[in-house]
Motif scaffolding. Structure first.
Motif, PDB file in Angstrom:
ATOM      1  N   LEU A   1       7.402   0.654   2.156  1.00 27.84           N
ATOM      2  CA  LEU A   1       6.974   1.011   3.514  1.00 27.84           C
ATOM      3  C   LEU A   1       7.875   2.075   4.110  1.00 27.84           C
ATOM      4  CD1 LEU A   1       5.972  -2.404   5.144  1.00 27.84           C
ATOM      5  CD2 LEU A   1       4.498  -0.408   4.829  1.00 27.84           C
ATOM      6  N   LEU A   2       9.189   1.938   3.906  1.00 27.61           N
ATOM      7  CA  LEU A   2      10.133   2.928   4.431  1.00 27.61           C
ATOM      8  C   LEU A   2       9.867   4.291   3.812  1.00 27.61           C
ATOM      9  CD1 LEU A   2      12.609   3.628   6.113  1.00 27.61           C
ATOM     10  CD2 LEU A   2      14.044   2.879   4.183  1.00 27.61           C
ATOM     11  N   LYS A   3       9.671   4.311   2.506  1.00 23.96           N
ATOM     12  CA  LYS A   3       9.388   5.567   1.825  1.00 23.96           C
ATOM     13  C   LYS A   3       8.093   6.187   2.325  1.00 23.96           C
ATOM     14  CE  LYS A   3       8.706   7.545  -2.775  1.00 23.96           C
ATOM     15  NZ  LYS A   3       8.636   7.252  -4.242  1.00 23.96           N
ATOM     16  N   TYR A   4       7.093   5.349   2.511  1.00 25.81           N
ATOM     17  CA  TYR A   4       5.791   5.833   2.985  1.00 25.81           C
ATOM     18  C   TYR A   4       5.921   6.461   4.376  1.00 25.81           C
ATOM     19  CZ  TYR A   4       0.942   5.723   4.578  1.00 25.81           C
ATOM     20  OH  TYR A   4      -0.290   6.057   5.075  1.00 25.81           O
ATOM     21  N   ARG A   5       6.666   5.794   5.237  1.00 24.06           N
ATOM     22  CA  ARG A   5       6.819   6.304   6.604  1.00 24.06           C
ATOM     23  C   ARG A   5       7.601   7.602   6.630  1.00 24.06           C
ATOM     24  NH1 ARG A   5       8.210   0.216   8.686  1.00 24.06           N
ATOM     25  NH2 ARG A   5       6.042  -0.459   9.026  1.00 24.06           N
ATOM     26  N   LEU A   6       8.598   7.698   5.765  1.00 25.51           N
ATOM     27  CA  LEU A   6       9.409   8.914   5.732  1.00 25.51           C
ATOM     28  C   LEU A   6       8.642  10.098   5.161  1.00 25.51           C
ATOM     29  CD1 LEU A   6      12.859   7.487   4.569  1.00 25.51           C
ATOM     30  CD2 LEU A   6      12.274   8.375   6.834  1.00 25.51           C
ATOM     31  N   THR A   7       7.822   9.828   4.159  1.00 27.07           N
ATOM     32  CA  THR A   7       7.098  10.919   3.488  1.00 27.07           C
ATOM     33  C   THR A   7       5.746  11.244   4.112  1.00 27.07           C
ATOM     34  OG1 THR A   7       6.150   9.340   1.906  1.00 27.07           O
ATOM     35  CG2 THR A   7       8.211  10.442   1.280  1.00 27.07           C
TER      36      THR A   7
ATOM     37  N   PHE B   1       9.154  -9.106  -4.316  1.00 25.29           N
ATOM     38  CA  PHE B   1       8.018  -8.499  -3.629  1.00 25.29           C
ATOM     39  C   PHE B   1       8.355  -8.119  -2.191  1.00 25.29           C
ATOM     40  CE2 PHE B   1       5.888 -10.570  -7.140  1.00 25.29           C
ATOM     41  CZ  PHE B   1       4.904  -9.671  -7.470  1.00 25.29           C
ATOM     42  N   ALA B   2       9.032  -8.987  -1.479  1.00 25.26           N
ATOM     43  CA  ALA B   2       9.362  -8.698  -0.079  1.00 25.26           C
ATOM     44  C   ALA B   2      10.269  -7.484   0.033  1.00 25.26           C
ATOM     45  CB  ALA B   2      10.014  -9.921   0.559  1.00 25.26           C
ATOM     46  N   ALA B   3      11.296  -7.419  -0.821  1.00 26.07           N
ATOM     47  CA  ALA B   3      12.236  -6.292  -0.776  1.00 26.07           C
ATOM     48  C   ALA B   3      11.551  -4.997  -1.206  1.00 26.07           C
ATOM     49  CB  ALA B   3      13.440  -6.583  -1.670  1.00 26.07           C
TER      50      ALA B   3
ATOM     51  N   LYS C   1       3.242  -1.969  -0.765  1.00 20.74           N
ATOM     52  CA  LYS C   1       3.451  -1.749   0.673  1.00 20.74           C
ATOM     53  C   LYS C   1       2.342  -2.363   1.524  1.00 20.74           C
ATOM     54  CE  LYS C   1       1.537   2.978   0.450  1.00 20.74           C
ATOM     55  NZ  LYS C   1       1.688   3.159  -1.039  1.00 20.74           N
ATOM     56  N   TYR C   2       1.187  -2.623   0.927  1.00 18.59           N
ATOM     57  CA  TYR C   2       0.070  -3.199   1.668  1.00 18.59           C
ATOM     58  C   TYR C   2       0.062  -4.731   1.615  1.00 18.59           C
ATOM     59  CZ  TYR C   2      -1.658   1.596   1.121  1.00 18.59           C
ATOM     60  OH  TYR C   2      -1.792   2.962   1.123  1.00 18.59           O
ATOM     61  N   PHE C   3       0.947  -5.341   0.868  1.00  9.75           N
ATOM     62  CA  PHE C   3       0.941  -6.790   0.685  1.00  9.75           C
ATOM     63  C   PHE C   3       1.377  -7.503   1.970  1.00  9.75           C
ATOM     64  CE2 PHE C   3       1.413  -7.375  -4.209  1.00  9.75           C
ATOM     65  CZ  PHE C   3       0.356  -6.503  -4.410  1.00  9.75           C
ATOM     66  N   THR C   4       0.594  -8.484   2.380  1.00  9.93           N
ATOM     67  CA  THR C   4       0.978  -9.344   3.494  1.00  9.93           C
ATOM     68  C   THR C   4       1.875 -10.461   2.956  1.00  9.93           C
ATOM     69  OG1 THR C   4      -0.915 -10.793   3.158  1.00  9.93           O
ATOM     70  CG2 THR C   4      -1.226  -8.899   4.633  1.00  9.93           C
ATOM     71  N   PRO C   5       2.593 -11.159   3.838  1.00 18.56           N
ATOM     72  CA  PRO C   5       3.388 -12.305   3.368  1.00 18.56           C
ATOM     73  C   PRO C   5       2.552 -13.338   2.620  1.00 18.56           C
ATOM     74  CG  PRO C   5       4.068 -11.685   5.576  1.00 18.56           C
ATOM     75  CD  PRO C   5       2.852 -10.853   5.256  1.00 18.56           C
ATOM     76  N   ALA C   6       1.322 -13.564   3.084  1.00 23.39           N
ATOM     77  CA  ALA C   6       0.447 -14.518   2.408  1.00 23.39           C
ATOM     78  C   ALA C   6       0.080 -14.027   1.009  1.00 23.39           C
ATOM     79  CB  ALA C   6      -0.814 -14.753   3.231  1.00 23.39           C
TER      80      ALA C   6
ATOM     81  N   PHE D   1      -5.763 -22.350  -0.654  1.00 25.01           N
ATOM     82  CA  PHE D   1      -5.266 -23.659  -1.043  1.00 25.01           C
ATOM     83  C   PHE D   1      -4.362 -24.210   0.043  1.00 25.01           C
ATOM     84  CE2 PHE D   1      -2.660 -20.290  -2.766  1.00 25.01           C
ATOM     85  CZ  PHE D   1      -1.361 -20.654  -2.440  1.00 25.01           C
ATOM     86  N   ARG D   2      -4.160 -25.501   0.002  1.00 23.01           N
ATOM     87  CA  ARG D   2      -3.337 -26.173   1.002  1.00 23.01           C
ATOM     88  C   ARG D   2      -1.941 -25.544   1.032  1.00 23.01           C
ATOM     89  NH1 ARG D   2      -4.083 -30.939  -0.697  1.00 23.01           N
ATOM     90  NH2 ARG D   2      -5.817 -31.503   0.680  1.00 23.01           N
ATOM     91  N   GLY D   3      -1.498 -25.139   2.221  1.00 20.60           N
ATOM     92  CA  GLY D   3      -0.192 -24.505   2.354  1.00 20.60           C
ATOM     93  C   GLY D   3      -0.264 -22.999   2.457  1.00 20.60           C
ATOM     94  N   TYR D   4      -1.425 -22.422   2.111  1.00 20.54           N
ATOM     95  CA  TYR D   4      -1.612 -20.977   2.223  1.00 20.54           C
ATOM     96  C   TYR D   4      -2.096 -20.664   3.630  1.00 20.54           C
ATOM     97  CZ  TYR D   4      -3.238 -16.252   1.039  1.00 20.54           C
ATOM     98  OH  TYR D   4      -3.431 -14.885   0.992  1.00 20.54           O
ATOM     99  N   ARG D   5      -1.319 -19.928   4.364  1.00 23.30           N
ATOM    100  CA  ARG D   5      -1.643 -19.675   5.767  1.00 23.30           C
ATOM    101  C   ARG D   5      -2.644 -18.534   5.897  1.00 23.30           C
ATOM    102  NH1 ARG D   5       4.293 -20.114   8.799  1.00 23.30           N
ATOM    103  NH2 ARG D   5       4.715 -22.281   8.193  1.00 23.30           N
ATOM    104  N   ALA D   6      -3.875 -18.907   6.126  1.00 19.21           N
ATOM    105  CA  ALA D   6      -4.924 -17.901   6.277  1.00 19.21           C
ATOM    106  C   ALA D   6      -6.072 -18.478   7.076  1.00 19.21           C
ATOM    107  CB  ALA D   6      -5.416 -17.433   4.908  1.00 19.21           C
TER     108      ALA D   6
END
Length: 421
Positions: free
Chosen positions: A393-399, A385-387, A347-352, A240-245
């Motif tokens: 992601l931090l947990k995934y990288r550590l573990t 969602f962002a936080a 952790k797999y979610f993109t900003p979009a 949709f208009r405004g969705y950057r993809a």
């Protein structure tokens, strides 16, 4: 210049078979046999070769443009040929880091035309986008076109396609409409993996999603649209208009497609996905007809566990409706189901992607008094969602990631010690 040469277009009964040749440097991008086919459930009588050739050019043009190659065709519909220049420019604007060159050479441009006898045809999968578009244009009594483009060298039945066919034919019958079913190998005759190997980094997207799928799907419908004298082919917007993809299906591309006396319209770009959910929910609010959104296109039924399924489920809940009424049977706690999904997948979610989920969250805030599952509302409207993605992601990288690095370093040190003994 490298060449892609159309040798033969055979229109026989309900089928189009296309054979072609390519230079050796391009052969790696095509599957063996150099054969593209389309099989319909309606006869293609009176469809000229110049129209039947359109799907071949549409499927190969983006590849020719990014590889600076030429396509050679004996005859082609003039309206379609003329629109290719604007489509090429639209791709160039979308992918400024890739040079779109190459040319389309046609010996004979044919000015096909007809007086439209039907206002609309719609590419119809039974998914949310398609259903929203149908609701918007239902008064036009569209011819519903459903495709399966993942065959290899011949048509092979599958349980997924059987489920799709059953769903769309029942839908058409309920609305007193006609179906066109199309089988093809447009998704496999080109080696997408090989193209991605060379162009994925430059494009920032895959061949199928970024350049191919929209032209493939739309062009497969053009021969039957010509035969039925359709004024406009509607394709539902994915974004949709405004969705950057970046996406092959975009109004700047789809709306440029012309053929004979027909054209294409990219519908619903001005409304977002949550607004489409509301459109569908409101439409069926006072109807007794069963609704079964076909979100999982690779499964016989909605799995209710993939990101697209869960995102749709949340959207339906945010409108105050029960997902099970729309083809999403959830057993157990809905709140727990969504919480478990986010724990494993945020952790797999993109900003979009986060932007899309936030649309449902915002709607849930507005509509929370009408939502049946208040346990879900209690935490979901506060979910950042962002936080949460950052923490996951931090947990995934550590573990996962750090232990792998440590293990590789230890292995390398052990090898060095062994060499020094």
């Amino acid at each position: 210049m490298k060449a892609i040469i159309l040798d033969d277009v055979a229109v026989n009964g309900k089928r189009i078979d296309i054979s072609f040749r390519v230079d050796k440097k391009l052969q790696r991008y095509f599957q063996q046999g150099n054969h593209l086919f389309f099989q319909y459930n309606d006869d293609l009588k009176d469809v000229p070769v110049s129209v039947a050739a359109i799907p071949f050019v549409a499927n190969t043009a983006p590849l020719a443009w990014i590889t600076n190659s030429s396509i050679y065709v004996s005859e082609l519909d003039k309206s379609f040929y003329d629109c290719l220049a604007n489509i090429k420019k639209a791709y160039q604007r979308m992918y400024p880091d890739v040079i779109f060159s190459g040319e389309i050479h046609v010996d004979h441009l044919i000015e096909n035309s007809y007086t439209p006898e039907h206002e609309a045809a719609q590419l119809f999968s039974g998914g949310l986008d398609a259903l929203a578009t149908f609701i918007r244009i239902k008064e036009k009594k569209p011819l519903l076109i459903t495709e399966y483009g993942w065959h290899q060298h011949s048509v092979q039945r599958s349980k997924v396609w059987d489920a799709d066919e059953k769903h769309v034919t029942r839908f058409a019958c309920e609305h007193n409409l006609d179906n066109i079913l199309i089988h093809s190998n447009y998704g496999t005759f080109i080696s997408a993996q090989e193209i991605d190997r060379h162009f994925l980094k430059k494009l920032g997207d895959s061949w199928w999603h970024g350049l191919h799928h929209s032209l493939a799907i739309i062009s497969a419908a053009i021969p039957i649209a010509y035969k039925e004298k359709i004024n406009c082919i509607y394709i539902a917007s994915s974004y949709f208009r405004g969705y950057r993809a970046k996406c092959a299906s975009d109004p700047t591309i789809d709306n440029e497609i012309k053929f004979a006396s027909g054209h294409v319209f990219h519908d619903g770009y001005e409304i977002n996905r949550q607004e489409k959910v509301k459109l569908v929910v409101d439409y069926y609010a006072n109807k007794e007809t069963d609704v079964n959104l076909r979100v999982c296109f690779l499964n016989e039924k909605n799995c209710c566990h993939c990101e697209k399924c869960v995102r749709t489920i949340v959207g339906i809940v945010a409108e105050g409706s029960d997902p099970s009424d729309f083809g999403f049977p959830i057993t157990g706690s809905l709140s727990q189901h969504i919480s478990d999904f986010l724990k494993d997948n945020v952790k797999y979610f993109t900003p979009a992607r986060i932007m899309q989920w936030n649309l449902s969250k915002d709607r849930m805030k507005e509509n929370q008094e009408k939502i049946m599952d208040q346990e879900l509302v209690a935490w979901f409207v506060m979910y950042d969602f962002a936080a949460e993605r950052k923490k996951a992601l931090l947990k995934y990288r550590l573990t996962k990631f750090v232990p792998i690095i440590i293990r590789r370093v230890r292995t390398r040190l052990n090898r060095i010690r062994m060499q020094n003994l």
